[in-house]
Design an enzyme around this catalytic site. Structure first.
Site, PDB file in Angstrom:
ATOM      1  N   SER A   1       4.001  -2.189  10.069  1.00  0.00           N
ATOM      2  CA  SER A   1       5.330  -2.204  10.400  1.00  0.00           C
ATOM      3  C   SER A   1       5.882  -3.270   9.971  1.00  0.00           C
ATOM      4  O   SER A   1       7.030  -3.826  10.581  1.00  0.00           O
ATOM      5  CB  SER A   1       5.666  -1.849  11.714  1.00  0.00           C
ATOM      6  OG  SER A   1       5.369  -0.262  12.024  1.00  0.00           O
TER       7      SER A   1
ATOM      8  N   GLY B   1       3.220  -1.013   4.118  1.00  0.00           N
ATOM      9  CA  GLY B   1       3.357   0.391   4.027  1.00  0.00           C
ATOM     10  C   GLY B   1       4.715   0.858   3.657  1.00  0.00           C
ATOM     11  O   GLY B   1       5.393   0.712   2.417  1.00  0.00           O
ATOM     12  N   GLY B   2       5.306   1.488   4.495  1.00  0.00           N
ATOM     13  CA  GLY B   2       6.676   2.087   4.463  1.00  0.00           C
ATOM     14  C   GLY B   2       7.691   1.218   3.688  1.00  0.00           C
ATOM     15  O   GLY B   2       8.287   1.769   2.712  1.00  0.00           O
TER      16      GLY B   2
ATOM     17  N   GLU C   1      -4.890  -4.777  10.884  1.00  0.00           N
ATOM     18  CA  GLU C   1      -3.844  -3.842  10.899  1.00  0.00           C
ATOM     19  C   GLU C   1      -4.232  -3.013  12.239  1.00  0.00           C
ATOM     20  O   GLU C   1      -5.081  -2.083  12.256  1.00  0.00           O
ATOM     21  CB  GLU C   1      -3.992  -2.757   9.682  1.00  0.00           C
ATOM     22  CG  GLU C   1      -3.784  -3.226   8.426  1.00  0.00           C
ATOM     23  CD  GLU C   1      -2.994  -2.289   7.293  1.00  0.00           C
ATOM     24  OE1 GLU C   1      -2.200  -2.652   6.969  1.00  0.00           O
ATOM     25  OE2 GLU C   1      -3.721  -1.366   7.112  1.00  0.00           O
TER      26      GLU C   1
ATOM     27  N   GLY D   1       2.956   2.656  10.597  1.00  0.00           N
ATOM     28  CA  GLY D   1       3.854   3.501  10.400  1.00  0.00           C
ATOM     29  C   GLY D   1       4.793   4.063  11.665  1.00  0.00           C
ATOM     30  O   GLY D   1       5.051   5.099  11.797  1.00  0.00           O
TER      31      GLY D   1
ATOM     32  N   HIS E   1      -9.432   1.286   5.053  1.00  0.00           N
ATOM     33  CA  HIS E   1      -8.012   1.339   5.749  1.00  0.00           C
ATOM     34  C   HIS E   1      -8.004   2.372   6.809  1.00  0.00           C
ATOM     35  O   HIS E   1      -8.759   3.124   6.994  1.00  0.00           O
ATOM     36  CB  HIS E   1      -6.873   1.783   4.499  1.00  0.00           C
ATOM     37  CG  HIS E   1      -5.722   1.879   5.177  1.00  0.00           C
ATOM     38  ND1 HIS E   1      -5.040   2.958   5.999  1.00  0.00           N
ATOM     39  CD2 HIS E   1      -4.842   0.996   5.103  1.00  0.00           C
ATOM     40  CE1 HIS E   1      -3.945   2.495   6.241  1.00  0.00           C
ATOM     41  NE2 HIS E   1      -3.671   1.213   5.763  1.00  0.00           N
TER      42      HIS E   1
ATOM     43  N   ASN F   1       0.913  -1.209  -0.082  1.00  0.00           N
ATOM     44  CA  ASN F   1       0.040  -0.094   0.114  1.00  0.00           C
ATOM     45  C   ASN F   1       0.844   1.333  -0.024  1.00  0.00           C
ATOM     46  O   ASN F   1       1.545   1.718   1.068  1.00  0.00           O
ATOM     47  CB  ASN F   1      -0.899   0.018   1.216  1.00  0.00           C
ATOM     48  CG  ASN F   1      -1.616   1.241   1.193  1.00  0.00           C
ATOM     49  OD1 ASN F   1      -1.749   2.133   0.306  1.00  0.00           O
ATOM     50  ND2 ASN F   1      -2.566   1.431   2.549  1.00  0.00           N
ATOM     51  N   TRP F   2       0.876   1.971  -1.133  1.00  0.00           N
ATOM     52  CA  TRP F   2       2.024   2.884  -1.025  1.00  0.00           C
ATOM     53  C   TRP F   2       1.292   4.430  -0.856  1.00  0.00           C
ATOM     54  O   TRP F   2       2.108   5.402  -0.691  1.00  0.00           O
ATOM     55  CB  TRP F   2       2.344   3.408  -2.579  1.00  0.00           C
ATOM     56  CG  TRP F   2       3.306   2.083  -3.335  1.00  0.00           C
ATOM     57  CD1 TRP F   2       3.921   1.153  -2.645  1.00  0.00           C
ATOM     58  CD2 TRP F   2       3.866   2.250  -4.531  1.00  0.00           C
ATOM     59  NE1 TRP F   2       4.690   0.483  -3.419  1.00  0.00           N
ATOM     60  CE2 TRP F   2       4.577   1.248  -4.616  1.00  0.00           C
ATOM     61  CE3 TRP F   2       3.642   2.882  -5.566  1.00  0.00           C
ATOM     62  CZ2 TRP F   2       5.356   0.842  -5.725  1.00  0.00           C
ATOM     63  CZ3 TRP F   2       3.967   2.766  -6.944  1.00  0.00           C
ATOM     64  CH2 TRP F   2       4.877   1.564  -7.199  1.00  0.00           C
ATOM     65  N   LYS F   3       0.161   4.422  -0.350  1.00  0.00           N
ATOM     66  CA  LYS F   3      -0.399   5.659   0.362  1.00  0.00           C
ATOM     67  C   LYS F   3      -0.407   6.695  -0.649  1.00  0.00           C
ATOM     68  O   LYS F   3      -0.357   6.424  -1.821  1.00  0.00           O
ATOM     69  CB  LYS F   3       0.145   5.678   1.861  1.00  0.00           C
ATOM     70  CG  LYS F   3       0.060   4.352   2.579  1.00  0.00           C
ATOM     71  CD  LYS F   3       0.148   4.404   3.785  1.00  0.00           C
ATOM     72  CE  LYS F   3       0.062   3.225   4.621  1.00  0.00           C
ATOM     73  NZ  LYS F   3       0.217   3.077   6.188  1.00  0.00           N
TER      74      LYS F   3
ATOM     75  N   GLU G   1      -6.560   4.644   7.689  1.00  0.00           N
ATOM     76  CA  GLU G   1      -6.262   6.230   7.362  1.00  0.00           C
ATOM     77  C   GLU G   1      -7.611   6.686   6.885  1.00  0.00           C
ATOM     78  O   GLU G   1      -7.792   7.914   7.022  1.00  0.00           O
ATOM     79  CB  GLU G   1      -5.004   6.368   6.551  1.00  0.00           C
ATOM     80  CG  GLU G   1      -3.623   6.286   7.417  1.00  0.00           C
ATOM     81  CD  GLU G   1      -2.686   5.405   6.609  1.00  0.00           C
ATOM     82  OE1 GLU G   1      -2.515   5.583   5.149  1.00  0.00           O
ATOM     83  OE2 GLU G   1      -1.698   5.115   7.416  1.00  0.00           O
TER      84      GLU G   1
HETATM   85  P1  13P Z   1       3.314   0.488   7.465  1.00  0.00           P
HETATM   86  O1  13P Z   1       3.779  -1.051   6.760  1.00  0.00           O
HETATM   87  O2  13P Z   1       3.928   1.676   7.178  1.00  0.00           O
HETATM   88  O3  13P Z   1       3.330   0.485   9.024  1.00  0.00           O
HETATM   89  O4  13P Z   1       1.969   0.534   7.102  1.00  0.00           O
HETATM   90  C1  13P Z   1       0.962  -0.405   7.170  1.00  0.00           C
HETATM   91  C2  13P Z   1      -0.175   0.011   6.517  1.00  0.00           C
HETATM   92  O5  13P Z   1      -0.988   0.686   6.804  1.00  0.00           O
HETATM   93  C3  13P Z   1      -0.472  -0.724   5.199  1.00  0.00           C
HETATM   94  O6  13P Z   1      -1.693  -0.701   4.529  1.00  0.00           O
END
Ligand code: 13P
Length: 255
Positions: free
Chosen positions: A216, A237-238, A170, A176, A98, A12-14, A100
């Protein structure tokens, strides 16, 4: 490592990466994961990258997915993207709910339920995200929160529909933050999710359901996380933003 269900490693590149950054990423990533055929690999970039990404992924072992969509087919909904618009460019997987979207954009369970139903009625696969906040975990409410999110998110769906869904657990406090949930916490939450889906939709669907962990995930912890019985993949994500790092995650490489 032999898994019961086909693993899904999803990025997920956000709100990261421009078109040219996406192209540069793929020019390296596709080579790094070439030939891997025992698991599914998915990248969810922002909307402006999607169309071009679908073209670049054509014939590869990697699929593109959307990070969100609206549930209506069309209309006066400024800023929104419909299921038909995604299907039109070849996207049939979409992340829904998600954390967010829930916390920054105030999406509630009712809206998320409409989006999941809409995705399914359009023949798409929703990656349905759930997870508790730190306050909820510390107050001992984790099971209650996850149960509610599952019950409300899947409300009105038939078993055959639930069959098409992927669930991503999640924990909000692990997203994050660099704080991964412990292996015990992850397995416990995933078991609970599968048990609730079993109650709702029966043994077969629960046993086939893919439940991803997100929060993470990185090369250093993916192997341990993937070794858990009820973990069938990861939503990253990251650590998915660099091709080398995400390719190591796809391979469950911890060094
Ligand atoms: P991180 O891997 O940056 O913690 O993000 C997880 C996430 O929200 C994937 O959708």
């Amino acid at each position: 490592m032999e898994k019961k269900r086909r693993p899904l490693l999803a990025a997920n590149w956000k709100m990261y990466k421009t078109l040219s950054e996406m192209e540069k990423y793929l020019s390296s990533f596709l080579g790094l994961v070439a030939g891997i055929d025992d698991r599914d690999i998915m990248l969810a970039p922002n909307y402006t990258c999607l169309n071009r990404m679908v073209e670049l992924l054509n014939g590869s072992n990697v699929k593109a997915a959307a990070q969100n969509m609206f549930y209506q087919d069309e209309g006066a909904f400024t800023g929104e993207v419909s299921p038909g618009m995604l299907l039109d460019i070849g996207i049939d997987i979409v992340i829904i709910g998600h954390s967010e979207r829930r916390h920054i954009f105030h999406e509630d369970d009712e809206l998320i339920n409409k989006k999941i139903s809409s995705a399914i009625s359009h023949g798409m696969t929703p990656v349905f995200c759930i997870g508790e906040t730190l306050d909820e975990r510390e107050a001992g409410e984790t099971s209650h929160v996850l149960e509610n999110q599952i019950r409300l998110g899947l409300k009105g769906l038939k078993n055959i529909d639930i069959h098409k869904i992927v669930i991503a657990y999640e924990p909000v406090w692990a997203i994050g933050t660099g704080k991964t949930a412990s292996l015990e916490q992850i397995q416990e939450a995933h078991r609970l999710v599968r048990d609730r889906v079993r109650e709702l939709a029966g043994e077969d669907i629960a046993e086939n359901l893919r439940i991803l962990y997100g929060g993470s995930v990185k090369p250093a912890n993916v192997k341990d996380i993937m070794s858990l019985d009820d973990v069938d993949g990861a939503l990253v994500g990251g650590a998915s933003l660099e091709p080398e790092s995400f390719a190591r995650i796809v391979r469950f490489e911890d060094n």
